[in-house]
Design an enzyme around this catalytic site. Structure first.
Site, PDB file in Angstrom:
ATOM      1  N   GLY A 701       0.934  -1.286  -0.057  1.00 28.47           N
ATOM      2  CA  GLY A 701       0.025   0.125   0.031  1.00 28.47           C
ATOM      3  C   GLY A 701       0.836   1.174  -0.145  1.00 28.47           C
ATOM      4  O   GLY A 701       2.028   1.313  -0.173  1.00 28.47           O
ATOM      5  N   GLY A 704       3.315   1.153   2.982  1.00 25.33           N
ATOM      6  CA  GLY A 704       4.143  -0.059   3.067  1.00 25.33           C
ATOM      7  C   GLY A 704       3.550  -1.435   2.925  1.00 25.33           C
ATOM      8  O   GLY A 704       2.676  -1.634   1.815  1.00 25.33           O
ATOM      9  N   ASP A 815     -11.345   6.015   3.781  1.00 24.31           N
ATOM     10  CA  ASP A 815     -10.660   5.223   2.657  1.00 24.31           C
ATOM     11  C   ASP A 815     -11.618   3.641   2.472  1.00 24.31           C
ATOM     12  O   ASP A 815     -10.904   2.795   2.452  1.00 24.31           O
ATOM     13  CB  ASP A 815      -9.244   4.971   2.667  1.00 24.31           C
ATOM     14  CG  ASP A 815      -8.537   4.612   1.298  1.00 24.31           C
ATOM     15  OD1 ASP A 815      -7.416   4.418   1.576  1.00 24.31           O
ATOM     16  OD2 ASP A 815      -9.318   5.036   0.281  1.00 24.31           O
TER      17      ASP A 815
END
Ligand SMILES: *[C@@H]1O[C@H](CO)[C@@H](O)[C@H](O)[C@H]1NC(C)=O
Ligand SMILES: *[C@@H]1O[C@H](CO)[C@@H](O)[C@H](O)[C@H]1NC(C)=O
Ligand SMILES: *[C@@H]1O[C@H](CO)[C@@H](O)[C@H](O)[C@H]1NC(C)=O
Ligand SMILES: *[C@@H]1O[C@H](CO)[C@@H](O)[C@H](O)[C@H]1NC(C)=O
Ligand SMILES: *[C@@H]1O[C@H](CO)[C@@H](O)[C@H](O)[C@H]1NC(C)=O
Ligand SMILES: *[C@@H]1O[C@H](CO)[C@@H](O)[C@H](O)[C@H]1NC(C)=O
Ligand SMILES: *[C@@H]1O[C@H](CO)[C@@H](O)[C@H](O)[C@H]1NC(C)=O
Ligand SMILES: *[C@@H]1O[C@H](CO)[C@@H](O)[C@H](O)[C@H]1NC(C)=O
Ligand SMILES: *[C@@H]1O[C@H](CO)[C@@H](O)[C@H](O)[C@H]1NC(C)=O
Ligand SMILES: *[C@@H]1O[C@H](CO)[C@@H](O)[C@H](O)[C@H]1NC(C)=O
Ligand SMILES: *[C@@H]1O[C@H](CO)[C@@H](O)[C@H](O)[C@H]1NC(C)=O
Length: 866
Positions: A701, A704, A815
């Site tokens: 992502g 990380g 999100d």
């Protein structure tokens, strides 16, 4: 023509003084001919004696007189000049096999020495000059195969005492059959066949005691066969085929002691086959087919007629059993036997194996024959055709039959044959037609059929054949017709069928075939009829099918085909019926001739098609425009009602979960990570993730990567390792830690531990064995059921409801997207990735926030919540 005229003109002037000679008459003849092979042009030159010209012979006793003119097959075109009648010494005239037209000149009657007159195979018209019948010198006369019309003199006094051969076959002659020929006492062959002669066969013909051949076939003759014909003891051939003769076959024909050929087929003869006929032991060809004969086939027929080669008794009403077959083993030259379409019953004897090794055709189709097919047919080493179609045969196809390696046609259609198709059938490598339709055959289609390299027709429909269609059939490159319809075949349509470049018709309808239609089928370049209807085919219709240039009929109806109709279907020039009804096709109906009306394009039962008012489909406008009537009802109202029902179910589930959830939500403590918190070292994570190997990488992502990790105690987890070099990563870690530490809900990913030092930060999370919702939505291998989808929706909304309303902080995830919804082994959904979440105190002030932007396009409507 010009080259022909020049010498003529020269000659005409030069011979004015002298006598007219045969030279003039020959040049007259040539003047009306064109000579494409330039045989006469180059040879018939006036600087050589005409007696040396090709095709010309002169009399020995009268050296300047032409006695013979033989221009057989010279490719001459033109009319016959009347001057030919002035070649008064002519005894032989053969102008056959040219392209002569016009009439036969009357002047031929002047040729009082003429013995041989042949004008066969031309295009001569008009009537035969009556004078010819008084040329008493004539022995042979043939006008075979022209376009002559009119009638022959019926009962005038012929003066043809020497006539031996007379043929006017294959012309357009009418009128009654002349009695006059009865006076030609030397006549040996009389052929009037293939004209339109009417009336009866004159009894007087029985007086022609020297007759060896009498052919009156293909006329309109009526009445009975005169018994006088039985007096024609010299007769070898009697052909009365294809007339309107009636009554019995006279037993007097037994007098035809030399007869070899007897054809009485295609008349209206009744009664039984006279036993007397068995006295004609010289018979080699006997055809009595297509009459109305009754009774049985004489059992001793083969013993009495040992020279039989052909026995045609088909299309009558003959009945009784098959004992005569035993006797036929006495016929050592037997080639063809047909008793097709009678009322014969009984069982085929094993003695069929004793029939002559010369036998090529054996046809007993359309009778009532019972029992098994004798394996003894395999004894017949020259057999080309075996038809036992439309009988009542049962039992299995005998493997012994496969010894007939010469067999080309095997017709067993419409019996009760059972068992499986023997794989040994592939040994019949000469076969070009295999018709086993409408039987009770079961089991698979043997792949060995592909060994029959010359196979042109493979017809297996209407059985109970099961299993898959062998791919090897795609090797039958000569195949023209393939019918496997109305069986129980399953599996895929072999893509190899695209190799069948000669195939004209393919019918695989009414089976249980699945999968998509192979686009390779576009390789069947010659196919004009293609039927794949009533199967379980799905997927899209391949574009390539619209590129079949010779296609005339295509039926893909009653399948589960989806997607749009390929535009290519507008192009095939001869496509006259396209049936795509009852599939799941959608979208714009293409342009093209076949789509111009509903009798050529059958599309009903595909409600999502649009764009052709001619075919009663609505225009492809967006939903919500004008809409009344049934089509709109189906298109808009039904989905709306369905959606409402789903929502209702959805709310019901929410309500239930809510009530249950209320009771179960644990008391929210301030204890970080609750009770099962455990310490995990960096080294343990290195071991657990195999040194963060790619094999363990689950995804990456913005902040990380996530690895699958098996901890020392065996617990499988997901480890989210922050990339600290990315700006904001550290802050994100803190946000996620705080969020997850505070939040506990069945549908939120649980945090198991953290591992944090100055240059390494990792979150150890619950491992979700079914990955993310995104993988499920966009994968070809997984499918979510409606119920699963509703459950996931409920799970996610429960999580959001908890985040927004059941905590003294309002947590704005920011999100929410399918890749952040994870699924465990029970397909329970968990919201994850709080890296950019905002924690708001109920008053609205942000206390923790990592980043303002989530994933583009997925940013949740945080402001509304605020
Ligand atoms: C014409 O043909 C005949 C027979 O073939 C031959 O004998 C003769 O020489 C030929 N005459 C000429 C001029 O070619
Ligand atoms: C006619 O002659 C041609 C050659 O010119 C030959 O091929 C053909 O077989 C002949 N036809 C007959 C009926 O003799
Ligand atoms: C040729 O025969 C016709 C009769 O068909 C006759 O009138 C004519 O005079 C004859 N010509 C010659 C030159 O003999
Ligand atoms: C044949 O000639 C005879 C007399 O010689 C005559 O009576 C008869 O009518 C002629 N027949 C034909 C068909 O011209
Ligand atoms: C044919 O004519 C002769 C006399 O010329 C006559 O005796 C006979 O009956 C006739 N035959 C037919 C069938 O008309
Ligand atoms: C007569 O017609 C039949 C059928 O059309 C054909 O098979 C046969 O060869 C013809 N016979 C003659 C002599 O032309
Ligand atoms: C057959 O010929 C015999 C003698 O030759 C004769 O008596 C008889 O009438 C003829 N039969 C017919 C039907 O013409
Ligand atoms: C057939 O031949 C047998 C003897 O061979 C004879 O007795 C019988 O009469 C003949 N039948 C006819 C109808 O000629
Ligand atoms: C054949 O004969 C039967 C009676 O024997 C009759 O019913 C039938 O109509 C006939 N068929 C023809 C085609 O003449
Ligand atoms: C075949 O012919 C042979 C010899 O004629 C005979 O022995 C045998 O029985 C025949 N077979 C059958 C099935 O009739
Ligand atoms: C097969 O043919 C042979 C002779 O070629 C014969 O002996 C044998 O009986 C035949 N078999 C059957 C089943 O008829």
């Amino acid at each position: 023509m010009i080259t022909a005229f020049l010498p003529l003109l020269l000659l005409a002037s030069s011979t004015k003084l002298g006598n007219f000679t045969d030279l003039n008459y020959l040049l007259d003849f040539k003047s009306q001919m064109t000579d494409p092979l330039r045989i006469l042009d180059s040879n018939w030159t006036t600087d050589t004696s005409y007696c040396t010209w090709i095709g010309v012979s002169c009399s020995r006793r009268h050296p300047q007189r032409v006695s013979s003119l033989n221009l057989y097959n010279f490719s001459l075109q033109g009319t016959i000049h009347p001057s030919i009648g002035n070649l008064s010494f002519l005894s032989f005239l053969d102008l056959s096999a040219n392209s002569l037209f016009g009439i036969i000149p009357e002047s031929l009657a002047q040729l009082t020495r003429l013995k041989f007159l042949a004008l066969e195979q031309n295009s001569l018209m008009g009537s035969i000059p009556i004078g010819i019948f008084n040329v008493s010198s004539l022995v042979t006369v043939s006008f075979l195969s022209n376009s002559l019309s009119g009638s022959l003199p019926y009962n005038q006094s012929f003066m043809l005492p020497r006539l031996k051969f007379f043929s006017v076959s294959a012309n357009l002659l009418t009128g009654k059959t002349p009695v006059s020929f009865a006076r030609c006492q030397n006549l040996q062959t009389l052929s009037l066949s293939n004209n339109s002669f009417t009336g009866i066969i004159p009894t007087e013909l029985g007086q022609l005691s020297k007759l060896t051949g009498l052919s009156l076939s293909g006329n309109q003759l009526i009445g009975k066969i005169p018994i006088s014909l039985g007096n024609l003891t010299e007769l070898l051939t009697l052909d009365l085929n294809f007339n309107k003769l009636e009554g019995n076959i006279p037993g007097e024909l037994a007098g035809l002691l030399n007869l070899q050929f007897l054809n009485l087929a295609r008349n209206k003869l009744t009664g039984s086959i006279p036993l007397a006929l068995l006295n004609v032991s010289s018979l080699s060809i006997l055809s009595l087919s297509a009459n109305n004969l009754t009774g049985s086939v004489p059992a001793s027929i083969g013993y009495s007629l040992p020279l039989l080669k052909t026995l045609f008794l088909g299309q009558n009403q003959l009945s009784g059993g098959l004992p005569f077959i035993n006797s036929l083993s006495n016929c050592k030259s037997l080639v063809s036997v047909s008793l097709v379409n009678n009322e014969l019953d009984g069982v085929l004897p094993d003695s069929v194996g004793n029939l002559s090794a010369t036998l090529q055709n054996f046809n007993l189709a359309d009778n009532h024959i019972r029992g098994n097919i004798p394996a003894a047919f395999g004894n017949l080493s020259s057999l080309l055709l075996l038809s036992l179609a439309r009988n009542e045969l049962n039992g299995e196809i005998p493997i012994g039959l496969m010894r007939s390696k010469t067999l080309q046609v095997l017709h067993l259609v419409d019996n009760k044959i059972n068992g499986s198709i023997p794989s040994e059938l592939g040994l019949l490598t000469s076969l070009n037609t295999l018709n086993l339709q409408q039987n009770a055959l079961s089991g698979p289609i043997p792949s060995t059929l592909a060994n029959m390299r010359g196979l042109q027709s493979l017809l297996l429909s209407g059985n109970m054949l099961s299993s898959r269609i062998p791919k090897s059939l795609g090797n039958l490159r000569g195949l023209i017709a393939l019918d496997l319809s109305r069986n129980l075949l399953d599996g895929l349509i072999p893509a190899e069928f695209g190799n069948l470049g000669a195939l004209n018709a393919m019918d695989l309808s009414k089976n249980q075939l699945t999968g998509t239609i192979p686009s390779n089928l576009g390789g069947m370049e010659m196919v004009s009829s293609l039927d794949l209807s009533s199967n379980s085919l799905d997927g899209q219709i391949p574009q390539s099918l619209g590129k079949l240039l010779n296609i005339e009929y295509m039926n893909l109806s009653y399948n589960f085909l989806s997607g749009v109709i390929p535009k290519t279907f507008g192009t095939p020039r001869y496509l006259s019926v396209l049936d795509l009804s009852f599939n799941k096709l959608e979208g714009q109906i293409p342009q093209g001739r076949v789509f111009s009306n509903s009798s050529t394009a059958i599309l009903r039962g595909n409600e999502a098609l649009c764009g052709k008012s001619e075919l009663n489909f609505p225009p492809c406008a967006k939903a919500g425009t004008t809409g009344t009537g049934k089509k709109h009802f189906l298109k808009y109202i039904i989905p709306a009602v369905a959606a409402a029902l789903i929502l209702l179910a959805f709310f019901f589930l929410i309500l239930r979960r809510y009530l249950m959830g209320q009771a179960k939500i644990p008391p929210q403590g301030n204890t970080l990570f609750a009770n099962n918190y455990r310490m995990i070292s960096y080294h343990e994570l290195v071991r657990a993730t195999n040194n963060f190997s790619n094999a363990n990488l689950l995804g990456t992502g913005s902040f990380g990567s996530v690895f699958k990790a098996s901890l020392d105690d065996g617990l499988v987890t997901a480890v989210k390792v922050l990339s600290l070099d990315v700006e904001g990563a550290s802050k994100s870690f803190d946000v996620e830690c705080s969020a997850l530490s505070m939040l506990r809900h069945r549908n939120l990913v649980k945090i198991i531990s953290t591992c944090s030092n100055l240059d390494f930060k990792a979150l150890i999370l619950q491992f979700m064995s079914n990955g993310s919702l995104e993988q499920w939505l966009h994968s070809h291998y997984h499918k979510l059921s409606v119920l699963q989808r509703v459950n996931i929706m409920v799970d996610v909304s429960m999580a959001l409801e908890y985040l927004h309303h059941h905590h003294h902080y309002v947590v704005v995830h920011s999100d929410i997207k399918p890749s952040n919804v994870l699924l465990d082994e029970n397909m329970t959904a968990y919201v994850s990735d709080f890296g950019i979440a905002k924690l708001l105190i109920s008053g609205g002030k942000s206390i923790v926030s990592a980043s303002t932007s989530g994933t583009i396009g997925y940013i949740a409507p945080g402001k509304e919540i605020v």
